[in-house]
Design a protein around this motif. Structure first.
Motif, PDB file in Angstrom:
ATOM      1  N   MET A  83      38.695  24.757  32.554  1.00 15.38           N
ATOM      2  CA  MET A  83      39.263  25.529  33.666  1.00 15.38           C
ATOM      3  C   MET A  83      39.745  26.893  33.196  1.00 15.38           C
ATOM      4  SD  MET A  83      41.349  22.757  35.999  1.00 15.38           S
ATOM      5  CE  MET A  83      42.409  22.205  34.664  1.00 15.38           C
ATOM      6  N   GLY A  84      40.466  26.933  32.079  1.00 15.44           N
ATOM      7  CA  GLY A  84      40.963  28.208  31.587  1.00 15.44           C
ATOM      8  C   GLY A  84      39.854  29.138  31.150  1.00 15.44           C
ATOM      9  N   PHE A  85      38.807  28.581  30.522  1.00  7.87           N
ATOM     10  CA  PHE A  85      37.700  29.416  30.081  1.00  7.87           C
ATOM     11  C   PHE A  85      36.942  29.993  31.269  1.00  7.87           C
ATOM     12  CE2 PHE A  85      33.252  29.893  28.574  1.00  7.87           C
ATOM     13  CZ  PHE A  85      33.478  30.865  27.619  1.00  7.87           C
ATOM     14  N   PHE A  86      36.808  29.203  32.342  1.00  9.51           N
ATOM     15  CA  PHE A  86      36.108  29.719  33.513  1.00  9.51           C
ATOM     16  C   PHE A  86      36.904  30.850  34.163  1.00  9.51           C
ATOM     17  CE2 PHE A  86      35.013  29.601  38.061  1.00  9.51           C
ATOM     18  CZ  PHE A  86      33.646  29.832  37.961  1.00  9.51           C
ATOM     19  N   ILE A  87      38.220  30.726  34.228  1.00  3.49           N
ATOM     20  CA  ILE A  87      39.040  31.814  34.768  1.00  3.49           C
ATOM     21  C   ILE A  87      38.927  33.054  33.880  1.00  3.49           C
ATOM     22  CG2 ILE A  87      41.365  32.505  35.436  1.00  3.49           C
ATOM     23  CD1 ILE A  87      40.143  30.378  37.221  1.00  3.49           C
ATOM     24  N   THR A  88      38.845  32.845  32.567  1.00  2.50           N
ATOM     25  CA  THR A  88      38.659  33.971  31.653  1.00  2.50           C
ATOM     26  C   THR A  88      37.328  34.664  31.890  1.00  2.50           C
ATOM     27  OG1 THR A  88      40.004  32.825  29.994  1.00  2.50           O
ATOM     28  CG2 THR A  88      38.630  34.641  29.226  1.00  2.50           C
ATOM     29  N   MET A  89      36.286  33.880  32.210  1.00  3.01           N
ATOM     30  CA  MET A  89      34.983  34.468  32.520  1.00  3.01           C
ATOM     31  C   MET A  89      35.054  35.361  33.747  1.00  3.01           C
ATOM     32  SD  MET A  89      32.379  31.292  31.816  1.00  3.01           S
ATOM     33  CE  MET A  89      31.199  32.037  32.925  1.00  3.01           C
ATOM     34  N   ILE A  90      35.860  34.970  34.724  1.00  7.17           N
ATOM     35  CA  ILE A  90      35.998  35.790  35.934  1.00  7.17           C
ATOM     36  C   ILE A  90      36.571  37.160  35.580  1.00  7.17           C
ATOM     37  CG2 ILE A  90      37.150  35.960  38.166  1.00  7.17           C
ATOM     38  CD1 ILE A  90      37.142  32.910  38.281  1.00  7.17           C
ATOM     39  N   PHE A  91      37.614  37.175  34.754  1.00  3.64           N
ATOM     40  CA  PHE A  91      38.253  38.441  34.400  1.00  3.64           C
ATOM     41  C   PHE A  91      37.422  39.239  33.400  1.00  3.64           C
ATOM     42  CE2 PHE A  91      41.840  36.241  36.232  1.00  3.64           C
ATOM     43  CZ  PHE A  91      42.535  37.256  36.857  1.00  3.64           C
ATOM     44  N   ALA A  92      36.516  38.572  32.690  1.00  2.90           N
ATOM     45  CA  ALA A  92      35.659  39.312  31.765  1.00  2.90           C
ATOM     46  C   ALA A  92      34.738  40.264  32.505  1.00  2.90           C
ATOM     47  CB  ALA A  92      34.834  38.334  30.924  1.00  2.90           C
ATOM     48  N   ALA A  93      34.458  39.990  33.786  1.00  2.00           N
ATOM     49  CA  ALA A  93      33.597  40.885  34.563  1.00  2.00           C
ATOM     50  C   ALA A  93      34.220  42.271  34.698  1.00  2.00           C
ATOM     51  CB  ALA A  93      33.331  40.294  35.946  1.00  2.00           C
ATOM     52  N   PHE A  94      35.539  42.344  34.801  1.00  2.00           N
ATOM     53  CA  PHE A  94      36.195  43.634  35.002  1.00  2.00           C
ATOM     54  C   PHE A  94      36.186  44.470  33.719  1.00  2.00           C
ATOM     55  CE2 PHE A  94      38.523  40.486  37.719  1.00  2.00           C
ATOM     56  CZ  PHE A  94      37.833  40.799  38.881  1.00  2.00           C
ATOM     57  N   SER A  95      36.505  43.851  32.590  1.00  2.00           N
ATOM     58  CA  SER A  95      36.457  44.601  31.340  1.00  2.00           C
ATOM     59  C   SER A  95      35.019  44.972  30.978  1.00  2.00           C
ATOM     60  CB  SER A  95      37.088  43.785  30.206  1.00  2.00           C
ATOM     61  OG  SER A  95      36.418  42.546  30.042  1.00  2.00           O
ATOM     62  N   THR A  96      34.053  44.116  31.330  1.00  2.00           N
ATOM     63  CA  THR A  96      32.650  44.446  31.085  1.00  2.00           C
ATOM     64  C   THR A  96      32.217  45.633  31.932  1.00  2.00           C
ATOM     65  OG1 THR A  96      32.199  42.111  30.609  1.00  2.00           O
ATOM     66  CG2 THR A  96      30.304  43.521  31.048  1.00  2.00           C
ATOM     67  N   ALA A  97      32.696  45.692  33.176  1.00  2.00           N
ATOM     68  CA  ALA A  97      32.373  46.839  34.034  1.00  2.00           C
ATOM     69  C   ALA A  97      32.898  48.133  33.422  1.00  2.00           C
ATOM     70  CB  ALA A  97      32.963  46.626  35.431  1.00  2.00           C
ATOM     71  N   GLY A  98      34.104  48.083  32.856  1.00  2.00           N
ATOM     72  CA  GLY A  98      34.633  49.274  32.204  1.00  2.00           C
ATOM     73  C   GLY A  98      33.833  49.674  30.981  1.00  2.00           C
ATOM     74  N   GLN A  99      33.308  48.679  30.248  1.00  4.03           N
ATOM     75  CA  GLN A  99      32.493  48.996  29.080  1.00  4.03           C
ATOM     76  C   GLN A  99      31.168  49.626  29.480  1.00  4.03           C
ATOM     77  OE1 GLN A  99      32.100  45.440  26.728  1.00  4.03           O
ATOM     78  NE2 GLN A  99      34.307  45.110  26.617  1.00  4.03           N
ATOM     79  N   PHE A 100      30.649  49.274  30.661  1.00  6.29           N
ATOM     80  CA  PHE A 100      29.365  49.821  31.100  1.00  6.29           C
ATOM     81  C   PHE A 100      29.422  51.345  31.251  1.00  6.29           C
ATOM     82  CE2 PHE A 100      27.609  45.723  33.203  1.00  6.29           C
ATOM     83  CZ  PHE A 100      27.201  45.286  31.959  1.00  6.29           C
ATOM     84  N   PHE A 101      30.492  51.858  31.888  1.00  2.00           N
ATOM     85  CA  PHE A 101      30.527  53.301  32.124  1.00  2.00           C
ATOM     86  C   PHE A 101      31.410  54.055  31.131  1.00  2.00           C
ATOM     87  CE2 PHE A 101      33.778  51.583  35.031  1.00  2.00           C
ATOM     88  CZ  PHE A 101      34.884  52.330  34.670  1.00  2.00           C
ATOM     89  N   SER A 102      31.935  53.348  30.117  1.00  4.86           N
ATOM     90  CA  SER A 102      32.703  54.057  29.087  1.00  4.86           C
ATOM     91  C   SER A 102      31.810  54.948  28.232  1.00  4.86           C
ATOM     92  CB  SER A 102      33.444  53.054  28.193  1.00  4.86           C
ATOM     93  OG  SER A 102      34.488  52.416  28.891  1.00  4.86           O
TER      94      SER A 102
END
Length: 268
Positions: A83-102
């Motif tokens: 459960m905790g890892f799946f919630i972490t995967m959800i929030f990883a989308a936001f930091s990944t989005a920032g890495q895309f346009f950094s």
């Protein structure tokens, strides 16, 4: 209530281990700034709150610290980690989005330690992760985490049913990984497209007029345009963050329902 907990100590300990595993892996709760004593206390309180409504876990006749009980403890920890890892995967989308346009923005080299995700993260990834945490708190995310996540799991699944429904769990993680990159791309696409057009325009200007050294001003222009676009699109990004978080919790609850229907004949 205290007497019932003492009489059913194995069951309470199993619930506490599941809650502690969730807290140790979930974002924000697992931050190093949170004392370990506070995490253990929160796990104990969560186990105390859901103890009267426990349905899926059967610890009757199990002796404390026996081999079977240790296996049950390991199973409950696995459920909490999932459960905790799946919630972490959800929030990883936001930091990944920032890495895309950094990178096109010129901030890719400015990586710092993110205290929320506890990883090296570019500044824009850390910024979007922080905004996502604020959105999570504003939409009562912890209530959804403990009611829709932990309490619902206590009512519906145990390690036996999770093993029987492992196909649904694997499909959930595979779909979650696919959705992670899709959500990150959708969130970052306006900025990526705008920065691409900005780079293309500066390249055409420098090609048409070589005497104008426009490339030296490319990074300041890209940074200014990116910040202006972030400011203009922030309300829409906040709505997108909320939809992503809601979809993640809905996926987690659908997993409980699917496992319950497969293993317990629809009795959840």
């Amino acid at each position: 209530m205290i007497g019932e907990i003492l009489n059913a100590a194995p069951l309470f300990l199993l619930l506490a281990v599941r809650a502690l595993a969730l807290i140790e892996t979930a974002p924000l709760l697992s931050a190093e700034s949170n004392p370990q004593v506070a995490r253990v206390a929160l796990a104990g309180f969560a186990a105390y709150a859901v103890f009267p409504s426990t349905q899926a876990i059967n610890a009757q006749g199990v002796e404390l610290f026996s081999f079977g009980f240790l296996l049950m403890l390991a199973g409950e920890a696995i459920i909490g980690i999932i459960m905790g890892f799946f919630i972490t995967m959800i929030f990883a989308a936001f930091s990944t989005a920032g890495q895309f346009f950094s990178l096109p923005m010129g901030f890719s080299a400015a990586e710092v330690m993110d205290p929320l995700s506890q990883t090296e993260n570019p500044l824009m990834g850390q910024y979007l992760n922080l905004v996502a945490m604020m959105v999570f708190l504003s939409m009562n995310g912890f209530r959804e985490l403990f009611l829709g996540g932990f309490w619902r799991s206590v009512q519906s699944i145990n390690i036996t049913s999770l093993a029987a429904g492992r196909e649904a769990t694997i499909n959930m993680f595979l779909n979650g990984l696919s959705r992670l990159f899709l959500d990150a791309m959708v969130i970052s696409l306006p900025l990526l497209g705008t920065l691409f057009l900005c780079s293309l325009s500066t390249g055409l200007i420098s090609k048409a007029a070589p005497q104008v050294n426009i490339l030296t001003e490319g990074f300041p222009i890209a940074i200014t345009v990116a910040f202006m676009l972030i400011l203009a699109t922030m309300p829409f990004m906040v709505q997108a963050f909320g939809r992503v978080i809601d979809a993640g919790f809905e996926t987690l609850q659908n997993l409980y329902i699917e496992i319950g229907q497969r293993v317990m004949g629809g009795t959840i």
